[in-house]
Design a protein around this motif. Structure first.
Motif, PDB file in Angstrom:
ATOM      1  N   THR A   6       0.827  -1.211   0.000  1.00 44.10           N
ATOM      2  CA  THR A   6       0.000   0.000   0.000  1.00 44.10           C
ATOM      3  C   THR A   6       0.862   1.262   0.000  1.00 44.10           C
ATOM      4  N   ALA A   7       2.123   1.091  -0.395  1.00 43.25           N
ATOM      5  CA  ALA A   7       3.042   2.220  -0.556  1.00 43.25           C
ATOM      6  C   ALA A   7       3.167   3.048   0.722  1.00 43.25           C
ATOM      7  N   GLY A   8       3.032   2.408   1.864  1.00 45.12           N
ATOM      8  CA  GLY A   8       3.272   3.090   3.142  1.00 45.12           C
ATOM      9  C   GLY A   8       2.213   4.106   3.509  1.00 45.12           C
ATOM     10  N   SER A  57       5.281   8.233   2.751  1.00 42.78           N
ATOM     11  CA  SER A  57       4.494   7.638   3.824  1.00 42.78           C
ATOM     12  C   SER A  57       3.577   8.657   4.494  1.00 42.78           C
ATOM     13  N   GLY A  58       3.694   9.929   4.121  1.00 49.14           N
ATOM     14  CA  GLY A  58       2.924  10.950   4.835  1.00 49.14           C
ATOM     15  C   GLY A  58       1.570  11.262   4.227  1.00 49.14           C
ATOM     16  N   ILE A  59       1.247  10.695   3.061  1.00 45.83           N
ATOM     17  CA  ILE A  59       0.006  11.057   2.385  1.00 45.83           C
ATOM     18  C   ILE A  59      -1.214  10.727   3.228  1.00 45.83           C
ATOM     19  N   GLY A  60      -1.973  11.744   3.498  1.00 51.45           N
ATOM     20  CA  GLY A  60      -3.322  11.510   3.998  1.00 51.45           C
ATOM     21  C   GLY A  60      -3.460  11.014   5.421  1.00 51.45           C
ATOM     22  N   ARG A  61      -2.476  10.320   5.958  1.00 47.64           N
ATOM     23  CA  ARG A  61      -2.588   9.768   7.305  1.00 47.64           C
ATOM     24  C   ARG A  61      -3.867   8.953   7.456  1.00 47.64           C
ATOM     25  N   ASP A 112       7.975   5.493 -11.385  1.00 51.82           N
ATOM     26  CA  ASP A 112       8.287   4.660 -12.543  1.00 51.82           C
ATOM     27  C   ASP A 112       7.074   3.754 -12.826  1.00 51.82           C
ATOM     28  N   PRO A 113       6.464   3.881 -14.031  1.00 47.33           N
ATOM     29  CA  PRO A 113       5.231   3.140 -14.314  1.00 47.33           C
ATOM     30  C   PRO A 113       5.380   1.625 -14.175  1.00 47.33           C
ATOM     31  N   ASP A 114       6.597   1.093 -14.333  1.00 49.67           N
ATOM     32  CA  ASP A 114       6.777  -0.352 -14.220  1.00 49.67           C
ATOM     33  C   ASP A 114       7.051  -0.783 -12.782  1.00 49.67           C
ATOM     34  N   ARG A 115       7.970  -0.087 -12.131  1.00 53.31           N
ATOM     35  CA  ARG A 115       8.360  -0.512 -10.784  1.00 53.31           C
ATOM     36  C   ARG A 115       7.377  -0.061  -9.719  1.00 53.31           C
ATOM     37  N   ASP A 116       6.722   1.083  -9.935  1.00 51.33           N
ATOM     38  CA  ASP A 116       5.888   1.666  -8.879  1.00 51.33           C
ATOM     39  C   ASP A 116       4.401   1.575  -9.202  1.00 51.33           C
ATOM     40  N   LEU A 117       3.962   0.450  -9.772  1.00 53.57           N
ATOM     41  CA  LEU A 117       2.568   0.375 -10.223  1.00 53.57           C
ATOM     42  C   LEU A 117       1.563   0.601  -9.089  1.00 53.57           C
ATOM     43  N   THR A 118       1.755  -0.085  -7.942  1.00 54.52           N
ATOM     44  CA  THR A 118       0.759   0.069  -6.866  1.00 54.52           C
ATOM     45  C   THR A 118       0.751   1.505  -6.341  1.00 54.52           C
ATOM     46  N   TRP A 119       1.934   2.102  -6.264  1.00 53.58           N
ATOM     47  CA  TRP A 119       2.052   3.503  -5.819  1.00 53.58           C
ATOM     48  C   TRP A 119       1.313   4.432  -6.781  1.00 53.58           C
ATOM     49  N   LEU A 120       1.475   4.181  -8.111  1.00 59.88           N
ATOM     50  CA  LEU A 120       0.803   4.997  -9.114  1.00 59.88           C
ATOM     51  C   LEU A 120      -0.715   4.851  -9.048  1.00 59.88           C
TER      52      LEU A 120
END
Lengths: 173, 250
Positions: free
Chosen positions: A29-31, B239-243, A135-143
């Motif tokens: 969930t990208a933190g 990690s800080g987005i939105g909390r 990066d569209p390939d490495r960071d898909l879930t983040w995007l």
């Protein structure tokens, strides 16, 4: 956000330790939703009580390995197959604030809308800057997560525009 | 005067018509855009967005105030010098693509240089470099009708930036495009700014405006708000987005 179903989802492919679940949840969930390890163990305990996961300890390492039971797998499928319910509208503080401001005589609704639009635009710009660097390939879930946040902020700005148009139309009648 | 500003508007006013039927379209507006900045302009219909862009692009002249492009007051230029400025310094992208259907992508891009007297070979070389920059060199021989909407818009942007032009003015360039293609166009504009060129974008789409360094909101001809001008390149950690964790439930 439901931690219960997230843990079931993370256990679907392979068994894991509690701390490993926390790490893979945050990675997936990208933190964005920090999870403390206490929450993970409390939830795992309840899932075990409900028969959805089982655990076995390792005598040497003193660590428990958690795995999905058949009932857990079935509960996970039900979750994936069911559409997510909408958050209760009462949670939308902005809508609430605007409704109350419109109802009150002495509040400048336009000023509230203007300052909110700029604040939301700032937020939208911050998300977009993150997107520029992804990066569209490495960071898909983040995007995908950023897209979701961006569209929500965009919808908020469109709603603010619409509020202004309706207020203006009312004012000119 | 600070010569770093590519575009400067000082107390600019635009009134259409005169007498009792005069319509106040814009201003007074003060705006200063340095080289390499990407500015987006938003606002409801009739708020003066396109008027501002026409004045900035020397396509129209103000009723009052001063418009400077790269430090030059447009009011002192002869019509010939203005035409030259429009050809050499300013690039335009509109929602209607305005690509000539009888010319290939490469020829469309080379055209403004050729009209400016650049020898054919050099104009085509520059056009090819421009296509290469947007990763469309493979399509250089295609005619506009054989390109997708997104490709056509990218060709139009390449044409706007061909040669030494430093200022790009774009009016709703993503109007007819789907989200992903629209984002490609924004990425391309962003890249141009990061390379030192200046972009002014008029749009109703806030997600596209968010690619800019600064977003100005116009209403009834006036700037009623601005966002993003004071911020650094990012401003927050992943990690800080939105909390959202605070709202989590089991």
């Amino acid at each position: 956000m439901t931690i219960r179903h997230s843990l079931l989802a993370l256990l679907a492919d392979q068994p894991a330790h509690g701390y490993g679940l926390k790490s893979s949840f945050e990675r997936t969930t990208a933190g964005t939703w920090p999870l403390n390890v206490g929450q993970v163990y409390t939830t795992l305990g309840r899932l075990e009580r409900d028969g959805l996961v089982s655990s076995e300890g390792d005598e040497h390492t003193q660590r428990q390995t958690w795995r999905l039971t058949e009932a857990g797998r079935a509960a996970l499928h039900v979750w994936y197959d069911s559409p997510v319910e909408e958050e209760p509208p009462s949670r939308n503080e902005l809508a609430l604030k605007v409704l109350l401001a419109v109802a009150a005589d002495s509040v400048d609704v336009s000023a509230i809308l203007r300052s909110q639009r700029m604040a939301t635009m700032d937020r939208l710009q911050r998300y977009t800057r993150e997107k520029m660097g992804a990066d569209p390939d490495r960071d898909l879930t983040w995007l995908l997560l950023l897209d979701s946040l961006i569209l929500r902020a965009e919808a908020e700005i469109r709603w603010i525009d619409l509020c202004e148009e309706r207020l203006r139309a009312r004012g000119s009648r | 005067m600070n010569f770093q500003a590519v575009l400067e508007l000082e107390s600019v006013i635009k009134v259409h018509g005169s007498g009792p039927t005069a319509v106040h379209a814009l201003g007074p507006i003060d705006l200063r855009i340095p080289a390499g900045e990407f500015v987006a302009i938003m606002g409801p219909s009739g708020s003066g967005k396109s008027t501002l862009l026409s004045l900035a692009g020397a396509l129209d002249s103000p009723s009052g105030g001063v418009v400077r492009v790269q430090g030059t007051d447009l009011a002192v230029l002869s019509s010939r010098a203005l035409a030259e400025l429009r050809r050499r310094t300013i690039g335009y992208v509109f929602q209607e693509l305005n690509l000539l259907p009888g010319l290939t992508a490469l020829e469309n891009i080379a055209l403004p240089l050729e009209l400016d007297g650049v020898p054919l070979g050099r104009a085509r070389e520059a056009a090819l470099a421009s296509l290469r920059e947007i990763a469309l060199e493979a399509l250089s021989d295609r005619f506009p009708d054989d390109l997708s909407g997104g490709e056509q818009q990218r060709v139009a942007i390449a044409r706007a930036f061909v040669g030494p032009r430093s200022l790009l003015l774009a009016d709703e360039p993503t109007g007819a495009l789907d989200s992903v293609t629209g984002e490609h166009v924004m990425r391309l504009l962003r890249k141009q700014c990061d390379g030192g060129r200046t972009v002014v974008l008029v749009t109703h789409n806030s997600a596209h405006a968010a690619w800019a360094d600064r977003v100005l909101f116009l209403k009834d001809g006036l700037v009623v708000g601005a966002s993003g001008g004071e911020q650094g390149p990012s401003g927050f950690e992943r990690s800080g987005i939105g909390r959202m964790g605070e709202r989590g439930r089991e």
